[in-house]
Motif scaffolding. Structure first.
Motif, PDB file in Angstrom:
ATOM      1  N   THR A  92     -18.545  -1.100  -8.761  1.00 46.72           N
ATOM      2  CA  THR A  92     -17.160  -1.110  -8.311  1.00 46.72           C
ATOM      3  C   THR A  92     -16.932  -0.359  -7.009  1.00 46.72           C
ATOM      4  O   THR A  92     -15.863  -0.452  -6.426  1.00 46.72           O
ATOM      5  CB  THR A  92     -16.247  -0.496  -9.392  1.00 46.72           C
ATOM      6  N   SER A  93     -17.936   0.369  -6.536  1.00 48.65           N
ATOM      7  CA  SER A  93     -17.734   1.190  -5.347  1.00 48.65           C
ATOM      8  C   SER A  93     -18.428   0.637  -4.098  1.00 48.65           C
ATOM      9  O   SER A  93     -18.608   1.356  -3.116  1.00 48.65           O
ATOM     10  CB  SER A  93     -18.223   2.622  -5.606  1.00 48.65           C
ATOM     11  N   VAL A  94     -18.818  -0.625  -4.131  1.00 41.67           N
ATOM     12  CA  VAL A  94     -19.485  -1.221  -2.967  1.00 41.67           C
ATOM     13  C   VAL A  94     -18.534  -1.251  -1.775  1.00 41.67           C
ATOM     14  O   VAL A  94     -17.345  -1.551  -1.903  1.00 41.67           O
ATOM     15  CB  VAL A  94     -19.958  -2.658  -3.290  1.00 41.67           C
ATOM     16  N   ARG A  95     -19.078  -0.940  -0.606  1.00 44.08           N
ATOM     17  CA  ARG A  95     -18.324  -1.045   0.643  1.00 44.08           C
ATOM     18  C   ARG A  95     -18.841  -2.259   1.409  1.00 44.08           C
ATOM     19  O   ARG A  95     -20.048  -2.487   1.478  1.00 44.08           O
ATOM     20  CB  ARG A  95     -18.467   0.239   1.459  1.00 44.08           C
ATOM     21  N   LEU A  96     -17.920  -3.005   1.975  1.00 43.74           N
ATOM     22  CA  LEU A  96     -18.251  -4.263   2.638  1.00 43.74           C
ATOM     23  C   LEU A  96     -18.025  -4.109   4.137  1.00 43.74           C
ATOM     24  O   LEU A  96     -16.995  -3.573   4.561  1.00 43.74           O
ATOM     25  CB  LEU A  96     -17.369  -5.374   2.069  1.00 43.74           C
ATOM     26  N   PHE A  97     -18.964  -4.611   4.912  1.00 45.42           N
ATOM     27  CA  PHE A  97     -18.974  -4.308   6.336  1.00 45.42           C
ATOM     28  C   PHE A  97     -19.527  -5.498   7.103  1.00 45.42           C
ATOM     29  O   PHE A  97     -20.378  -6.218   6.603  1.00 45.42           O
ATOM     30  CB  PHE A  97     -19.877  -3.086   6.549  1.00 45.42           C
ATOM     31  N   GLY A  98     -19.029  -5.737   8.311  1.00 46.64           N
ATOM     32  CA  GLY A  98     -19.650  -6.785   9.097  1.00 46.64           C
ATOM     33  C   GLY A  98     -18.895  -7.186  10.345  1.00 46.64           C
ATOM     34  O   GLY A  98     -17.669  -7.082  10.412  1.00 46.64           O
ATOM     35  N   ASN A  99     -19.651  -7.633  11.332  1.00 51.80           N
ATOM     36  CA  ASN A  99     -19.114  -8.278  12.519  1.00 51.80           C
ATOM     37  C   ASN A  99     -19.092  -9.767  12.184  1.00 51.80           C
ATOM     38  O   ASN A  99     -20.073 -10.472  12.380  1.00 51.80           O
ATOM     39  CB  ASN A  99     -20.009  -7.979  13.727  1.00 51.80           C
ATOM     40  N   LEU A 100     -17.965 -10.224  11.634  1.00 54.49           N
ATOM     41  CA  LEU A 100     -17.924 -11.562  11.057  1.00 54.49           C
ATOM     42  C   LEU A 100     -17.825 -12.647  12.124  1.00 54.49           C
ATOM     43  O   LEU A 100     -16.996 -12.552  13.035  1.00 54.49           O
ATOM     44  CB  LEU A 100     -16.721 -11.700  10.111  1.00 54.49           C
ATOM     45  N   PRO A 101     -18.640 -13.693  11.994  1.00 54.27           N
ATOM     46  CA  PRO A 101     -18.495 -14.836  12.900  1.00 54.27           C
ATOM     47  C   PRO A 101     -17.071 -15.393  12.821  1.00 54.27           C
ATOM     48  O   PRO A 101     -16.480 -15.466  11.742  1.00 54.27           O
ATOM     49  CB  PRO A 101     -19.513 -15.849  12.348  1.00 54.27           C
ATOM     50  N   TYR A 102     -16.529 -15.762  13.954  1.00 49.62           N
ATOM     51  CA  TYR A 102     -15.135 -16.194  13.986  1.00 49.62           C
ATOM     52  C   TYR A 102     -14.889 -17.431  13.124  1.00 49.62           C
ATOM     53  O   TYR A 102     -13.791 -17.629  12.615  1.00 49.62           O
ATOM     54  CB  TYR A 102     -14.721 -16.482  15.439  1.00 49.62           C
ATOM     55  N   ASN A 103     -15.927 -18.266  12.953  1.00 53.96           N
ATOM     56  CA  ASN A 103     -15.721 -19.513  12.224  1.00 53.96           C
ATOM     57  C   ASN A 103     -15.702 -19.336  10.707  1.00 53.96           C
ATOM     58  O   ASN A 103     -15.386 -20.289   9.984  1.00 53.96           O
ATOM     59  CB  ASN A 103     -16.779 -20.547  12.618  1.00 53.96           C
ATOM     60  N   ILE A 104     -16.014 -18.137  10.202  1.00 54.48           N
ATOM     61  CA  ILE A 104     -15.990 -17.940   8.746  1.00 54.48           C
ATOM     62  C   ILE A 104     -15.131 -16.761   8.307  1.00 54.48           C
ATOM     63  O   ILE A 104     -14.924 -16.570   7.110  1.00 54.48           O
ATOM     64  CB  ILE A 104     -17.410 -17.759   8.166  1.00 54.48           C
ATOM     65  N   ALA A 105     -14.640 -15.967   9.245  1.00 56.38           N
ATOM     66  CA  ALA A 105     -14.020 -14.689   8.893  1.00 56.38           C
ATOM     67  C   ALA A 105     -12.897 -14.831   7.874  1.00 56.38           C
ATOM     68  O   ALA A 105     -12.927 -14.230   6.789  1.00 56.38           O
ATOM     69  CB  ALA A 105     -13.502 -13.996  10.151  1.00 56.38           C
ATOM     70  N   ALA A 106     -11.862 -15.618   8.196  1.00 54.23           N
ATOM     71  CA  ALA A 106     -10.714 -15.731   7.299  1.00 54.23           C
ATOM     72  C   ALA A 106     -11.110 -16.374   5.979  1.00 54.23           C
ATOM     73  O   ALA A 106     -10.654 -15.961   4.904  1.00 54.23           O
ATOM     74  CB  ALA A 106      -9.600 -16.524   7.974  1.00 54.23           C
ATOM     75  N   THR A 107     -11.984 -17.384   6.048  1.00 55.00           N
ATOM     76  CA  THR A 107     -12.407 -18.076   4.828  1.00 55.00           C
ATOM     77  C   THR A 107     -13.141 -17.129   3.889  1.00 55.00           C
ATOM     78  O   THR A 107     -12.884 -17.103   2.680  1.00 55.00           O
ATOM     79  CB  THR A 107     -13.317 -19.269   5.173  1.00 55.00           C
ATOM     80  N   PHE A 108     -14.060 -16.339   4.432  1.00 56.87           N
ATOM     81  CA  PHE A 108     -14.820 -15.413   3.597  1.00 56.87           C
ATOM     82  C   PHE A 108     -13.922 -14.363   2.960  1.00 56.87           C
ATOM     83  O   PHE A 108     -13.999 -14.101   1.749  1.00 56.87           O
ATOM     84  CB  PHE A 108     -15.915 -14.730   4.413  1.00 56.87           C
ATOM     85  N   ILE A 109     -13.065 -13.738   3.753  1.00 56.22           N
ATOM     86  CA  ILE A 109     -12.185 -12.693   3.229  1.00 56.22           C
ATOM     87  C   ILE A 109     -11.283 -13.251   2.134  1.00 56.22           C
ATOM     88  O   ILE A 109     -11.125 -12.659   1.059  1.00 56.22           O
ATOM     89  CB  ILE A 109     -11.352 -12.063   4.358  1.00 56.22           C
ATOM     90  N   ALA A 110     -10.678 -14.425   2.391  1.00 55.21           N
ATOM     91  CA  ALA A 110      -9.793 -15.042   1.400  1.00 55.21           C
ATOM     92  C   ALA A 110     -10.555 -15.402   0.126  1.00 55.21           C
ATOM     93  O   ALA A 110     -10.025 -15.276  -0.989  1.00 55.21           O
ATOM     94  CB  ALA A 110      -9.131 -16.281   1.992  1.00 55.21           C
ATOM     95  N   ASP A 111     -11.806 -15.818   0.280  1.00 58.55           N
ATOM     96  CA  ASP A 111     -12.600 -16.231  -0.873  1.00 58.55           C
ATOM     97  C   ASP A 111     -12.875 -15.063  -1.815  1.00 58.55           C
ATOM     98  O   ASP A 111     -12.799 -15.201  -3.045  1.00 58.55           O
ATOM     99  CB  ASP A 111     -13.913 -16.843  -0.385  1.00 58.55           C
ATOM    100  N   THR A 112     -13.194 -13.895  -1.258  1.00 59.31           N
ATOM    101  CA  THR A 112     -13.445 -12.732  -2.124  1.00 59.31           C
ATOM    102  C   THR A 112     -12.194 -12.350  -2.905  1.00 59.31           C
ATOM    103  O   THR A 112     -12.256 -12.051  -4.096  1.00 59.31           O
ATOM    104  CB  THR A 112     -13.933 -11.525  -1.298  1.00 59.31           C
TER     105      THR A 112
END
Length: 296
Positions: free
Chosen positions: A118-138
């Motif tokens: 439960t304490s995982v930290r998520l980090f990244g320089n997200l590619p512009y073509n997936i950023a919103a999709t990935f965040i919304a998916d989680t």
């Protein structure tokens, strides 16, 4: 293997050329070559010794190296086979110690299969073509990380942090703000990266709220997308497909303390939570289809 000079575009290009590699435009790849910017962004993550960090798109590992030096346990998600080979070489010692691992493939497909605490930290320089999709998916999957720090297109940060009634406020804003306190970080001009992107970037912090809302996430997502489905229509019109035939929209909004003539872009996250709770009760139910991840 010796790491390249992460601060020098010329050195990075020479390293790639020497190893028969090239940047893949289809993956939206670029390296952050400003060490001061990297330090500020890493600071937002507040990672310490023993913390578990997932990093998306590590490239050649400039941020990975910094996280491992802090004593973090790092799991990276990488799709580029050339980068994967280099990362195995660069961090072979940490990998043998169990402090570093690589998940190969498209992160949009691989992240759900990973065990996590439960304490995982998520980090990244997200590619512009997936950023919103990935965040919304989680978020739509009901998975909330302890702290997320992303470098994304500035437009994406604006949408994540938008307030009700503003032009950037959307279903994506509501999803992000359901269980996270969001705040913008450092802005980054194209010159901070190599190759230079065509747009400005910005870091954004999503910090999990101390008390998560008592709501069914899938139903919440369905309500949010239904009410934003036609921005010109009122919430009374947009909610109709989700109601039982005998149920009137007026009754729903009366229970929620909302004006039926209101529009979705003026509702707060708390308003959406309340509507979702009412629709989950015995008198009403959602009749829509299962939500498929998107970031309208």
């Amino acid at each position: 293997m010796q790491h390249p000079d992460y601060n020098s575009p010329a050195a990075l290009k020479a390293f790639l050329d020497a190893n028969g590699m090239a940047m893949q435009k289809k993956f939206g790849q670029n390296f952050m070559v400003n060490p001061a910017a990297r330090e500020k962004i890493a600071g937002l993550l507040s990672a310490e010794t023993g913390d578990e960090v997932w990093e998306i798109g590590p490239g050649l590992g400039c941020m990975t190296e910094a996280l491992l030096e802090k004593g973090c346990k790092v799991r990276v998600f990488e799709i580029d086979r050339g980068f994967i080979s280099m990362l195995h070489s660069f961090f072979s010692k940490e990998e043998s110690e169990g402090r570093f691992s690589i998940v190969e493939g498209d992160v949009l497909k691989t992240w759900k299969n990973q065990d996590r605490n439960t304490s995982v930290r998520l980090f990244g320089n997200l590619p512009y073509n997936i950023a919103a999709t990935f965040i919304a998916d989680t978020i739509a999957s009901g998975v909330f990380f302890d702290r997320c720090v992303f470098t994304v297109q500035k437009e994406v940060t604006d949408r994540i942090c938008a307030a009700p009634g503003t032009k950037n406020y959307s279903s994506f804003s509501v999803l992000c703000q359901l269980s996270y306190d969001v705040s913008p970080g450092i802005e980054l001009a194209p010159g901070n990266f190599w190759p230079r992107p065509n747009v400005s970037s910005q870091a954004v912090l999503l910090k999990r709220k101390e008390k998560l809302p008592d709501v069914d996430t899938k139903k919440f997502v369905s309500v949010v997308h239904a009410l934003f489905s036609s921005r010109r229509k009122t919430i009374a019109n947009n909610i109709k497909p989700m109601l039982k035939p005998q149920m009137q929209a007026e009754e729903l909004f009366e229970k929620a303390g909302l004006d039926k003539s209101e529009r979705a872009e003026n509702l707060t996250v708390e308003n959406f939570v309340r509507l979702s709770q009412i629709l989950s009760s015995d008198i009403m139910q959602i009749q829509g289809t299962m939500y498929e991840s998107r970031a309208d």
